[in-house]
Motif scaffolding. Structure first.
Motif, PDB file in Angstrom:
ATOM      1  N   CYS A  18     -68.858 -22.848 -13.861  1.00  0.00           N
ATOM      2  CA  CYS A  18     -69.781 -21.723 -14.091  1.00  0.00           C
ATOM      3  C   CYS A  18     -69.074 -20.441 -14.502  1.00  0.00           C
ATOM      4  N   CYS A  19     -67.755 -20.356 -14.289  1.00  0.00           N
ATOM      5  CA  CYS A  19     -67.048 -19.195 -14.852  1.00  0.00           C
ATOM      6  C   CYS A  19     -67.116 -19.285 -16.379  1.00  0.00           C
ATOM      7  N   SER A  20     -66.956 -20.491 -16.918  1.00  0.00           N
ATOM      8  CA  SER A  20     -67.103 -20.677 -18.372  1.00  0.00           C
ATOM      9  C   SER A  20     -68.536 -20.387 -18.798  1.00  0.00           C
ATOM     10  N   GLU A  21     -69.490 -20.854 -17.984  1.00  0.00           N
ATOM     11  CA  GLU A  21     -70.902 -20.600 -18.299  1.00  0.00           C
ATOM     12  C   GLU A  21     -71.166 -19.106 -18.399  1.00  0.00           C
ATOM     13  N   SER A  22     -70.548 -18.353 -17.507  1.00  0.00           N
ATOM     14  CA  SER A  22     -70.718 -16.906 -17.545  1.00  0.00           C
ATOM     15  C   SER A  22     -70.063 -16.343 -18.808  1.00  0.00           C
ATOM     16  N   PHE A  23     -68.814 -16.725 -19.045  1.00  0.00           N
ATOM     17  CA  PHE A  23     -68.032 -16.200 -20.178  1.00  0.00           C
ATOM     18  C   PHE A  23     -68.768 -16.344 -21.506  1.00  0.00           C
ATOM     19  N   ILE A  24     -69.373 -17.506 -21.722  1.00  0.00           N
ATOM     20  CA  ILE A  24     -69.993 -17.743 -23.038  1.00  0.00           C
ATOM     21  C   ILE A  24     -71.278 -16.929 -23.234  1.00  0.00           C
ATOM     22  N   ARG A  25     -71.678 -16.185 -22.203  1.00  0.00           N
ATOM     23  CA  ARG A  25     -72.867 -15.334 -22.337  1.00  0.00           C
ATOM     24  C   ARG A  25     -72.518 -13.858 -22.523  1.00  0.00           C
ATOM     25  N   SER A  26     -71.256 -13.565 -22.772  1.00  0.00           N
ATOM     26  CA  SER A  26     -70.889 -12.155 -22.935  1.00  0.00           C
ATOM     27  C   SER A  26     -71.571 -11.557 -24.169  1.00  0.00           C
ATOM     28  N   SER A  27     -72.139 -10.371 -23.973  1.00  0.00           N
ATOM     29  CA  SER A  27     -72.803  -9.720 -25.108  1.00  0.00           C
ATOM     30  C   SER A  27     -72.051  -8.482 -25.594  1.00  0.00           C
ATOM     31  N   HIS A  28     -71.203  -7.906 -24.740  1.00  0.00           N
ATOM     32  CA  HIS A  28     -70.412  -6.727 -25.146  1.00  0.00           C
ATOM     33  C   HIS A  28     -68.983  -6.915 -24.693  1.00  0.00           C
ATOM     34  N   PRO A  29     -68.062  -7.400 -25.479  1.00  0.00           N
ATOM     35  CA  PRO A  29     -68.277  -7.876 -26.840  1.00  0.00           C
ATOM     36  C   PRO A  29     -68.943  -9.245 -26.838  1.00  0.00           C
ATOM     37  N   LEU A  30     -69.505  -9.593 -27.969  1.00  0.00           N
ATOM     38  CA  LEU A  30     -70.116 -10.915 -28.123  1.00  0.00           C
ATOM     39  C   LEU A  30     -69.037 -11.977 -27.976  1.00  0.00           C
ATOM     40  N   VAL A  31     -69.336 -13.023 -27.240  1.00  0.00           N
ATOM     41  CA  VAL A  31     -68.311 -14.043 -27.024  1.00  0.00           C
ATOM     42  C   VAL A  31     -67.869 -14.672 -28.345  1.00  0.00           C
ATOM     43  N   SER A  32     -68.763 -14.738 -29.320  1.00  0.00           N
ATOM     44  CA  SER A  32     -68.372 -15.300 -30.620  1.00  0.00           C
ATOM     45  C   SER A  32     -67.298 -14.425 -31.269  1.00  0.00           C
ATOM     46  N   ASP A  33     -67.392 -13.112 -31.097  1.00  0.00           N
ATOM     47  CA  ASP A  33     -66.355 -12.234 -31.642  1.00  0.00           C
ATOM     48  C   ASP A  33     -65.029 -12.431 -30.905  1.00  0.00           C
ATOM     49  N   VAL A  34     -65.127 -12.618 -29.594  1.00  0.00           N
ATOM     50  CA  VAL A  34     -63.903 -12.824 -28.805  1.00  0.00           C
ATOM     51  C   VAL A  34     -63.208 -14.098 -29.260  1.00  0.00           C
ATOM     52  N   VAL A  35     -63.976 -15.175 -29.345  1.00  0.00           N
ATOM     53  CA  VAL A  35     -63.377 -16.480 -29.637  1.00  0.00           C
ATOM     54  C   VAL A  35     -62.983 -16.619 -31.113  1.00  0.00           C
ATOM     55  N   LEU A  36     -63.765 -16.015 -32.008  1.00  0.00           N
ATOM     56  CA  LEU A  36     -63.473 -16.212 -33.435  1.00  0.00           C
ATOM     57  C   LEU A  36     -62.586 -15.121 -34.035  1.00  0.00           C
ATOM     58  N   SER A  37     -62.571 -13.929 -33.432  1.00  0.00           N
ATOM     59  CA  SER A  37     -61.822 -12.843 -34.063  1.00  0.00           C
ATOM     60  C   SER A  37     -60.726 -12.229 -33.198  1.00  0.00           C
ATOM     61  N   MET A  38     -60.856 -12.341 -31.889  1.00  0.00           N
ATOM     62  CA  MET A  38     -59.893 -11.617 -31.042  1.00  0.00           C
ATOM     63  C   MET A  38     -58.796 -12.515 -30.480  1.00  0.00           C
ATOM     64  N   ILE A  39     -59.178 -13.665 -29.970  1.00  0.00           N
ATOM     65  CA  ILE A  39     -58.178 -14.581 -29.420  1.00  0.00           C
ATOM     66  C   ILE A  39     -58.195 -15.874 -30.230  1.00  0.00           C
ATOM     67  N   SER A  40     -57.181 -16.675 -30.029  1.00  0.00           N
ATOM     68  CA  SER A  40     -57.199 -18.007 -30.612  1.00  0.00           C
ATOM     69  C   SER A  40     -57.287 -18.978 -29.429  1.00  0.00           C
ATOM     70  N   LEU A  41     -58.502 -19.427 -29.127  1.00  0.00           N
ATOM     71  CA  LEU A  41     -58.698 -20.310 -27.973  1.00  0.00           C
ATOM     72  C   LEU A  41     -58.265 -21.724 -28.364  1.00  0.00           C
ATOM     73  N   ASP A  42     -56.984 -21.988 -28.168  1.00  0.00           N
ATOM     74  CA  ASP A  42     -56.411 -23.231 -28.686  1.00  0.00           C
ATOM     75  C   ASP A  42     -56.632 -24.434 -27.791  1.00  0.00           C
ATOM     76  N   TYR A  43     -56.914 -24.184 -26.528  1.00  0.00           N
ATOM     77  CA  TYR A  43     -57.148 -25.327 -25.633  1.00  0.00           C
ATOM     78  C   TYR A  43     -58.128 -24.908 -24.557  1.00  0.00           C
ATOM     79  N   ASP A  44     -59.155 -25.686 -24.394  1.00  0.00           N
ATOM     80  CA  ASP A  44     -60.088 -25.498 -23.283  1.00  0.00           C
ATOM     81  C   ASP A  44     -60.767 -26.850 -23.099  1.00  0.00           C
TER      82      ASP A  44
END
Ligand code: SF4
Ligand code: SF4
Ligand code: F3S
Length: 265
Positions: A18-44
């Protein structure tokens, strides 16, 4: 835009996801921006498409290519009893994977109360000897982001700070970022004027409950809980437990499962 995205490896020990469940609901910043533009989530291993040996190979690749640079995000904790057999990842105890990947990381981010304190699996009698991450990884900075789960925007806020300033955020003595865990729920609770006036809910659904009085006598742990729920709130800032009519159960505090009980104070 020219800065290479920082690799993040997100490991999962004993936890509920559920920590992941929470993370993927971030709106500020949008989680899509975090995952696609800010970090390189190479393994999960919870959400990645790859599986098996193909997935595990990524860990070695990132470890070698980005030695000392990648962030290790850890959700859950390693159980140390029975030689770590209570949590097996890729055919071996999770604690081995954790130690191996922590050896070359820049810093560890311990997501949630599981990674930070042990949480429910470490509650008495802790049959698997579930152990907080910072008790196993002692030679790297461990940033604790507790909560069960932590607030989405707190999670992405911690990452955003680290990426923007290229350093870990200022932490309190227990390793929590001060910007989100520097105050108690009680310090900024909108029901605080009722507490100060001695106006309490005395039983569920009484007149005080309908009037939104303070929940202290119903077991609210806001006065001893450090978290950002009364300021950042949940679900895009809509509400938080106390606003929904239930006291805080102190889910971001160490050993909250064993402390007194949710409905006593
Ligand atoms: Fe689940 Fe809570 Fe552990 Fe997060 S801290 S993985 S929400 S049990
Ligand atoms: Fe404090 Fe809880 Fe009362 Fe809010 S509801 S004022 S956090 S005791
Ligand atoms: Fe947890 Fe209390 Fe916030 S129960 S979600 S720290 S209000």
């Amino acid at each position: 835009e020219t800065k290479p995205r920082i690799p993040v490896l997100w490991l999962h020990g004993l936890e509920c996801t559920c920590c992941s469940e929470s993370f993927i609901r971030s709106s500020h910043p949008l989680v899509s921006d975090v995952v696609l533009s800010m970090i390189s989530l190479d393994y999960d291993d919870l959400i990645m498409a790859a599986a098996g040996h193909q997935a595990e190979a990524i860990l070695d690749e990132i470890r070698q290519e980005h030695k000392g640079r990648y962030l290790l995000a850890v959700e859950g904790n390693p159980p140390l009893g029975q030689d770590g057999m209570s949590c097996i990842v890729a055919g071996r105890p999770f604690v081995e994977q954790l130690k191996e990947m922590a050896a070359d990381c820049q810093a560890v981010v311990a997501w949630g109360s599981c990674a930070s304190w042990g949480c429910v699996q470490a509650a008495r009698p802790n049959p698997t000897t579930a152990t907080p991450v910072d008790q196993v990884i002692r030679d790297k900075p461990v940033i604790k982001v507790p909560g069960c789960p932590p607030i989405a925007e707190v999670m992405t806020g911690v990452l955003t700070y680290m990426l923007t300033f290229d350093r870990i955020p200022p932490l309190d003595r227990q390793g929590r970022p001060l910007m989100f865990y520097g105050q108690r729920i009680h310090d900024k609770c909108y029901r605080r004027p009722h507490f100060d006036a001695g106006q309490y809910v005395e039983s569920w659904d009484d007149e005080g409950a309908r009037r939104g009085y303070c929940l202290y006598k119903m077991g609210c742990k806001g006065p001893t809980t450090y978290n950002a729920c009364s300021t950042v709130r949940w679900n895009n800032g809509v509400s938080f437990p106390i606003q929904s009519g239930h006291g805080c159960i102190g889910c971001s505090e160490k050993d909250f499962w064993d402390k007194e009980g949710f409905y006593q104070h």
